[in-house]
Design a protein around this motif. Structure first.
Motif, PDB file in Angstrom:
ATOM      1  N   GLY A  36       0.884  -1.568  -0.481  1.00  8.85           N
ATOM      2  CA  GLY A  36      -0.135   0.230  -0.015  1.00  8.85           C
ATOM      3  C   GLY A  36       1.046   1.361  -0.119  1.00  8.85           C
ATOM      4  N   LEU A  37       0.546   2.374   0.304  1.00  9.98           N
ATOM      5  CA  LEU A  37       0.980   3.649  -0.192  1.00  9.98           C
ATOM      6  C   LEU A  37       1.207   4.362   1.477  1.00  9.98           C
ATOM      7  N   GLN A  38       2.746   4.506   1.726  1.00 10.37           N
ATOM      8  CA  GLN A  38       3.021   5.408   3.425  1.00 10.37           C
ATOM      9  C   GLN A  38       3.696   6.261   2.236  1.00 10.37           C
ATOM     10  N   LEU A  39       2.954   7.122   3.765  1.00 13.19           N
ATOM     11  CA  LEU A  39       3.258   8.864   3.481  1.00 13.19           C
ATOM     12  C   LEU A  39       5.384   9.148   3.846  1.00 13.19           C
ATOM     13  N   LEU A  40       5.448   9.860   2.531  1.00 11.67           N
ATOM     14  CA  LEU A  40       6.941   9.970   2.911  1.00 11.67           C
ATOM     15  C   LEU A  40       7.220  12.017   3.376  1.00 11.67           C
ATOM     16  N   LEU A  41       6.111  12.703   2.602  1.00 13.08           N
ATOM     17  CA  LEU A  41       6.570  13.949   3.809  1.00 13.08           C
ATOM     18  C   LEU A  41       5.041  14.925   2.946  1.00 13.08           C
ATOM     19  N   LYS A  42       5.077  15.357   3.881  1.00 18.10           N
ATOM     20  CA  LYS A  42       4.129  17.394   3.414  1.00 18.10           C
ATOM     21  C   LYS A  42       4.508  18.328   3.328  1.00 18.10           C
ATOM     22  N   TYR A  43       3.864  18.665   3.213  1.00 17.90           N
ATOM     23  CA  TYR A  43       3.828  20.234   3.145  1.00 17.90           C
ATOM     24  C   TYR A  43       2.354  20.616   3.626  1.00 17.90           C
ATOM     25  N   LEU A  44       3.006  21.196   5.406  1.00 17.01           N
ATOM     26  CA  LEU A  44       1.615  22.126   6.213  1.00 17.01           C
ATOM     27  C   LEU A  44       1.058  23.171   5.809  1.00 17.01           C
ATOM     28  N   SER A  45       2.512  23.793   6.770  1.00 14.37           N
ATOM     29  CA  SER A  45       2.674  25.142   6.417  1.00 14.37           C
ATOM     30  C   SER A  45       4.303  25.657   6.941  1.00 14.37           C
ATOM     31  N   GLY A  46       4.847  26.745   7.097  1.00 12.32           N
ATOM     32  CA  GLY A  46       6.737  27.200   7.578  1.00 12.32           C
ATOM     33  C   GLY A  46       6.966  27.483   6.223  1.00 12.32           C
ATOM     34  N   SER A  47       8.121  26.379   7.265  1.00  9.30           N
ATOM     35  CA  SER A  47       9.610  26.110   5.867  1.00  9.30           C
ATOM     36  C   SER A  47       9.134  25.663   5.507  1.00  9.30           C
ATOM     37  N   THR A  48       9.158  26.194   3.939  1.00  7.98           N
ATOM     38  CA  THR A  48       9.263  25.618   1.941  1.00  7.98           C
ATOM     39  C   THR A  48       9.231  24.638   2.146  1.00  7.98           C
ATOM     40  N   LEU A  49      11.124  23.803   2.654  1.00  8.55           N
ATOM     41  CA  LEU A  49      11.657  22.741   2.396  1.00  8.55           C
ATOM     42  C   LEU A  49      11.418  21.596   3.940  1.00  8.55           C
ATOM     43  N   VAL A  50      10.755  21.075   2.658  1.00  4.76           N
ATOM     44  CA  VAL A  50       9.957  19.807   4.056  1.00  4.76           C
ATOM     45  C   VAL A  50      11.341  18.549   3.592  1.00  4.76           C
ATOM     46  N   LYS A  51      11.675  17.672   4.803  1.00 11.03           N
ATOM     47  CA  LYS A  51      12.718  16.762   4.779  1.00 11.03           C
ATOM     48  C   LYS A  51      12.149  15.174   4.960  1.00 11.03           C
ATOM     49  N   SER A  52      12.726  14.028   4.809  1.00 13.15           N
ATOM     50  CA  SER A  52      12.435  12.895   5.302  1.00 13.15           C
ATOM     51  C   SER A  52      13.378  12.239   5.970  1.00 13.15           C
ATOM     52  N   ILE A  53      13.110  11.039   6.660  1.00 14.58           N
ATOM     53  CA  ILE A  53      13.996  10.717   7.201  1.00 14.58           C
ATOM     54  C   ILE A  53      15.076   9.886   6.168  1.00 14.58           C
ATOM     55  N   ASN A  54      15.057   9.355   5.210  1.00 14.07           N
ATOM     56  CA  ASN A  54      15.315   8.420   4.220  1.00 14.07           C
ATOM     57  C   ASN A  54      16.210   9.923   3.394  1.00 14.07           C
ATOM     58  N   GLY A  55      16.190  10.830   3.580  1.00 11.05           N
ATOM     59  CA  GLY A  55      16.743  11.577   2.672  1.00 11.05           C
ATOM     60  C   GLY A  55      16.186  12.700   1.201  1.00 11.05           C
ATOM     61  N   PHE A  56      15.061  12.062   0.775  1.00  9.02           N
ATOM     62  CA  PHE A  56      14.311  13.268   0.629  1.00  9.02           C
ATOM     63  C   PHE A  56      14.058  13.895   0.738  1.00  9.02           C
ATOM     64  N   GLU A  57      13.644  15.091   0.088  1.00  8.96           N
ATOM     65  CA  GLU A  57      13.415  16.257   0.192  1.00  8.96           C
ATOM     66  C   GLU A  57      12.567  17.386  -0.958  1.00  8.96           C
ATOM     67  N   ALA A  58      11.746  17.910  -0.379  1.00 10.66           N
ATOM     68  CA  ALA A  58      10.735  18.071  -1.330  1.00 10.66           C
ATOM     69  C   ALA A  58      10.765  19.771  -1.767  1.00 10.66           C
ATOM     70  N   GLU A  59      10.580  21.163  -1.721  1.00  8.93           N
ATOM     71  CA  GLU A  59      10.124  21.715  -1.446  1.00  8.93           C
ATOM     72  C   GLU A  59       8.914  22.777  -1.960  1.00  8.93           C
ATOM     73  N   PHE A  60       8.093  23.026  -1.459  1.00  9.47           N
ATOM     74  CA  PHE A  60       7.102  23.449  -2.151  1.00  9.47           C
ATOM     75  C   PHE A  60       7.463  25.219  -2.509  1.00  9.47           C
ATOM     76  N   ASN A  61       7.201  25.325  -3.611  1.00  9.39           N
ATOM     77  CA  ASN A  61       7.389  26.639  -4.277  1.00  9.39           C
ATOM     78  C   ASN A  61       6.145  26.855  -5.243  1.00  9.39           C
ATOM     79  N   LYS A  62       5.351  28.102  -4.931  1.00  3.38           N
ATOM     80  CA  LYS A  62       3.772  28.361  -4.507  1.00  3.38           C
ATOM     81  C   LYS A  62       3.873  29.776  -6.215  1.00  3.38           C
ATOM     82  N   SER A  63       5.010  29.844  -6.414  1.00  3.84           N
ATOM     83  CA  SER A  63       4.312  30.742  -7.908  1.00  3.84           C
ATOM     84  C   SER A  63       4.633  29.898  -8.761  1.00  3.84           C
ATOM     85  N   GLN A  64       5.857  28.906  -8.690  1.00  2.00           N
ATOM     86  CA  GLN A  64       5.484  27.849  -9.515  1.00  2.00           C
ATOM     87  C   GLN A  64       4.682  26.834  -9.744  1.00  2.00           C
TER      88      GLN A  64
END
Lengths: 117, 118
Positions: free
Chosen positions: B43-71
């Motif tokens: 099944g699916l597992q949550l890797l990471l999430k952006y809710l608010s605050g810092s636009t760069l979020v990181k997972s425990i296994n080295g992945f990261e994602a950046e929220f870019n509102k303008s794009q």
């Protein structure tokens, strides 16, 4: 830690047969969901429930029915199976915390792979 | 209505190479954004999430994602992938408005299959 349990894992149906996909969660979550996953199409929401006795349609409800008599269980019913219902079905649950939308992460079961021939 | 677009259906890379999985969303309201991972036959597992605050979020296994509102993007990156990262990755959006049960629904992209080769 069982989490979300789905049964069966695999099933083959003939056209016109009926079956129930079972889903149970032991996390005391209020919200439960059924999705179907087709190759290259992502997940589509079939039905969801915000609590016992309350269900509502998602994006693709046709051909399916659900019930929610207890907090723990959310079975999905196929009444007249059709080849278009060949898919992988996922059940999910989330806490449904009032006023804490951000904490409502969805937890998924391992899926039921259904073929209708 | 929301929509989520994952621009690549398949991304093959070699082990220890960097990877970026692209995700763009479209919504008339503010959204929460998620990356889920699905390993083979699971099944699916949550890797990471952006809710608010810092636009760069990181997972425990080295992945990261950046929220870019303008794009309107939420791309997933990892500087060095492992064979064990082979999986399908789904980007998802959720309405931020807390106005009823329907807003707990997730809108998923079609998924990106990441294949890490030795």
């Amino acid at each position: 830690n069982a989490g979300v349990t789905q049964t069966p894992k695999f099933r083959i149906l003939k056209i016109g047969q009926s079956m129930t996909l079972q889903c149970a969660q032991d996390m005391n979550h209020n919200y439960m969901y059924w999705y179907r996953q087709d190759p290259g199409m992502g997940l589509k929401l079939i039905y969801y429930s915000v609590g016992a006795g309350i269900t509502d349609k998602g994006e693709v409800p046709n051909g399916y029915n659900v019930s929610r008599s207890t907090t723990e269980d959310f079975p999905l019913r196929l009444e007249l199976a059709a080849p278009s219902q060949t898919s992988v079905y996922f059940c999910a649950s989330s806490p449904g915390l009032a006023g804490e939308l951000a904490k409502n992460i969805q937890y998924f079961g391992a899926g039921t792979r259904l073929s209708v021939l | 209505a929301q929509s989520v677009t994952q621009l690549d259906s398949q991304v093959p890379v070699f082990e220890e190479a960097p990877v970026e999985l692209r995700c763009n969303y479209s919504s008339s309201v503010s959204v929460y954004l998620f990356w889920y991972v699905q390993y083979p036959n699971q099944g699916l597992q949550l890797l990471l999430k952006y809710l608010s605050g810092s636009t760069l979020v990181k997972s425990i296994n080295g992945f990261e994602a950046e929220f870019n509102k303008s794009q309107t993007s939420f791309h997933l990156r990892k500087p060095s992938v492992h064979i064990s990262d082979t999986a399908e990755y789904f980007c998802a959006a959720q309405d931020r408005r807390n106005s009823g049960g329907s807003n707990y629904k997730l809108t998923f992209g079609k998924g990106t299959l990441l294949t890490v080769n030795p």
